[in-house]
Design a protein around this motif. Structure first.
Motif, short mmCIF file in Angstrom:
data_model
loop_
_atom_site.label_atom_id
_atom_site.label_comp_id
_atom_site.label_asym_id
_atom_site.label_seq_id
_atom_site.Cartn_x
_atom_site.Cartn_y
_atom_site.Cartn_z
N UNK A 1 0.89 -1.16 0.00
CA UNK A 1 0.00 0.00 0.00
C UNK A 1 0.92 1.21 0.00
N UNK A 2 0.51 2.36 -0.52
CA UNK A 2 1.41 3.52 -0.51
C UNK A 2 1.96 3.86 0.87
N UNK B 1 -5.44 -16.40 1.35
CA UNK B 1 -5.88 -16.09 0.00
C UNK B 1 -7.14 -15.23 0.09
N UNK B 2 -7.11 -14.08 -0.60
CA UNK B 2 -8.27 -13.21 -0.55
C UNK B 2 -8.49 -12.71 0.86
N UNK B 3 -9.77 -12.39 1.16
CA UNK B 3 -10.13 -11.96 2.51
C UNK B 3 -11.27 -12.83 3.03
N UNK B 4 -11.02 -13.52 4.13
CA UNK B 4 -12.03 -14.38 4.75
C UNK B 4 -12.12 -13.99 6.22
N UNK B 5 -13.27 -13.46 6.63
CA UNK B 5 -13.41 -12.94 7.99
C UNK B 5 -13.17 -14.00 9.05
N UNK C 1 -8.64 1.29 1.87
CA UNK C 1 -10.06 1.66 1.88
C UNK C 1 -10.96 0.55 1.35
N UNK C 2 -10.41 -0.35 0.54
CA UNK C 2 -11.24 -1.40 -0.07
C UNK C 2 -11.81 -2.36 0.97
N UNK C 3 -11.13 -2.52 2.09
CA UNK C 3 -11.65 -3.44 3.11
C UNK C 3 -11.98 -2.70 4.42
N UNK D 1 -11.03 6.48 12.64
CA UNK D 1 -10.29 6.04 11.46
C UNK D 1 -10.15 4.52 11.47
N UNK D 2 -10.02 3.95 10.28
CA UNK D 2 -9.88 2.49 10.21
C UNK D 2 -8.47 2.04 10.58
#
Length: 373
Positions: A30-31, A64-68, A95-97, A126-127
């Protein structure tokens, strides 16, 4: 693998990290987040050294991916119960998640309670939890902060090991006894970054700030443990301010090793050549806004003439292959950087501007070379 949460000027932070660690960049997940492999230096030591880093930690797992559910299981496995109420937090800089973070935190909390662990989920508006929130809630001692980092097709989970000491930085910026708005307003964090950009081992190196102002560079050099530190300034008041600030710093951190001189940088003399020059020269007369293009051009011309004369002389005080790290002004969106012989540029100059300040800065890294190089 370690992760670094970068400060307000990510490019400057990345360059500082690479210069100090010598480690090879794995990726920019991420930046604001840099991933590095092969670092053995403790995170606490890195955090103390690096001014452009907000947090340092270790990647503890990937999915892999996002799994809660799987992510909650992984985070739960790294929260160790102790005598008292567990306090933990979950952050993301993506921000995507962002919307997934609160439900994820509640899922982890549910697992802790099912295990009979008294706990509290620390959140903020804030997240990404700030270093202030992490530190004031004692998360690193009482449970942990976990950072969810999307990285391509995988999701990395990092556990924060240390955060920036915001109180110490603020104290050196605003709590020092001599703070002159017209002299020495280089932020302490930027001064520390510039010293780190020399790439030198402080305990084996000498450094000069020929425009020392109120001593910001000198103070940070003192804290980094430079072997010998020199400061000079044309202003007698600046020298007095530096003495006050260094004495104040020494009361809490040991004896100052700094030698101060009052005089013009164009005629400055030293008994020995130095390994590095780190400085912010005179930035020109104060601007009120609304200056015409011609007025700005006049300011730039006057400064370039001064800089070319000054730095041509300062090079004679530098050892062969010595380093110069200089903060030059950006006036009217045009950097005022002189063309100096006998130096080579180590990387593209990096722009820096502190919130609320009218003039930006261009940070350059030069190395002294032979005239025919």
């Amino acid at each position: 693998m370690k992760f670094f949460v970068l400060g307000a000027h990510p490019e400057l932070s990345r360059t500082e990290i690479e210069t100090v660690t010598g480690a090879k960049l794995v990726s920019l997940a991420h930046p604001e987040i840099m991933l590095l492999d092969g670092i053995t230096t403790p995170s606490t030591e890195l955090q103390e050294r690096l001014a452009g880093v907000i947090k340092v930690g270790t990647i503890v797992g990937s999915l892999k991916g996002f799994d809660k559910q799987k992510t909650a299981d992984l985070i739960r496995s790294y929260i160790v119960a102790y005598d008292g109420k567990v306090q933990f937090g979950i952050s993301t800089y993506d921000k995507r998640i962002a919307k997934q973070i609160q439900p994820l935190g509640l899922e982890v909390k549910k697992r802790l309670k099912a295990d009979g662990v008294s706990c509290r989920l620390v959140t903020s508006r804030e997240t990404a939890l700030s270093s202030v929130v992490v530190q004031k809630n004692h998360l690193l001692e009482k449970g942990g902060e976990f950072i969810v980092i999307p990285n391509g097709h995988e999701t990395l989970i990092g556990k924060t090991e240390t955060v920036q000491n915001f109180e110490a930085w603020s104290n050196r910026d605003f709590g020092r006894p001599a703070r002159n708005a017209k002299s020495g307003m280089l932020p302490p964090k930027l001064a520390r970054i510039m010293l780190n950009l020399t790439g030198l081992e402080p305990t084996k190196s000498s450094v000069l700030d020929p425009f020392c102002g109120s001593g910001t560079v000198l103070m940070e050099a003192q804290l980094l443990g430079f072997k010998k530190i020199y400061g000079s300034d044309l202003s007698k008041q600046a020298i007095q301010d530096s003495k006050k600030n260094l004495a104040w710093l020494a009361r809490g951190n040991g004896v100052s090793l700094t030698e101060l001189k009052h005089g013009d940088a164009t005629t400055l003399k030293l008994v020995q050549l130095v390994d590095a020059i780190v400085t912010e020269p005179y930035l020109g007369r104060p601007q009120k806004g609304g200056e015409t293009a011609q007025q700005l051009e006049t300011i730039r011309y006057e400064l370039l003439e001064l800089y070319e004369k000054t730095f041509s002389h300062l090079l004679t005080l530098l050892k062969p292959n010595g380093m110069l790290v200089v903060s030059f002004p950006v006036i009217g969106e045009i950097p005022v950087v002189p063309k100096i012989k006998k130096v080579r540029e180590l990387n593209t100059p990096i722009f820096y501007k502190r919130e609320g300040q009218r003039i930006g800065r261009q940070i350059v890294r030069w190395q002294k070379v032979k005239a025919d190089t």
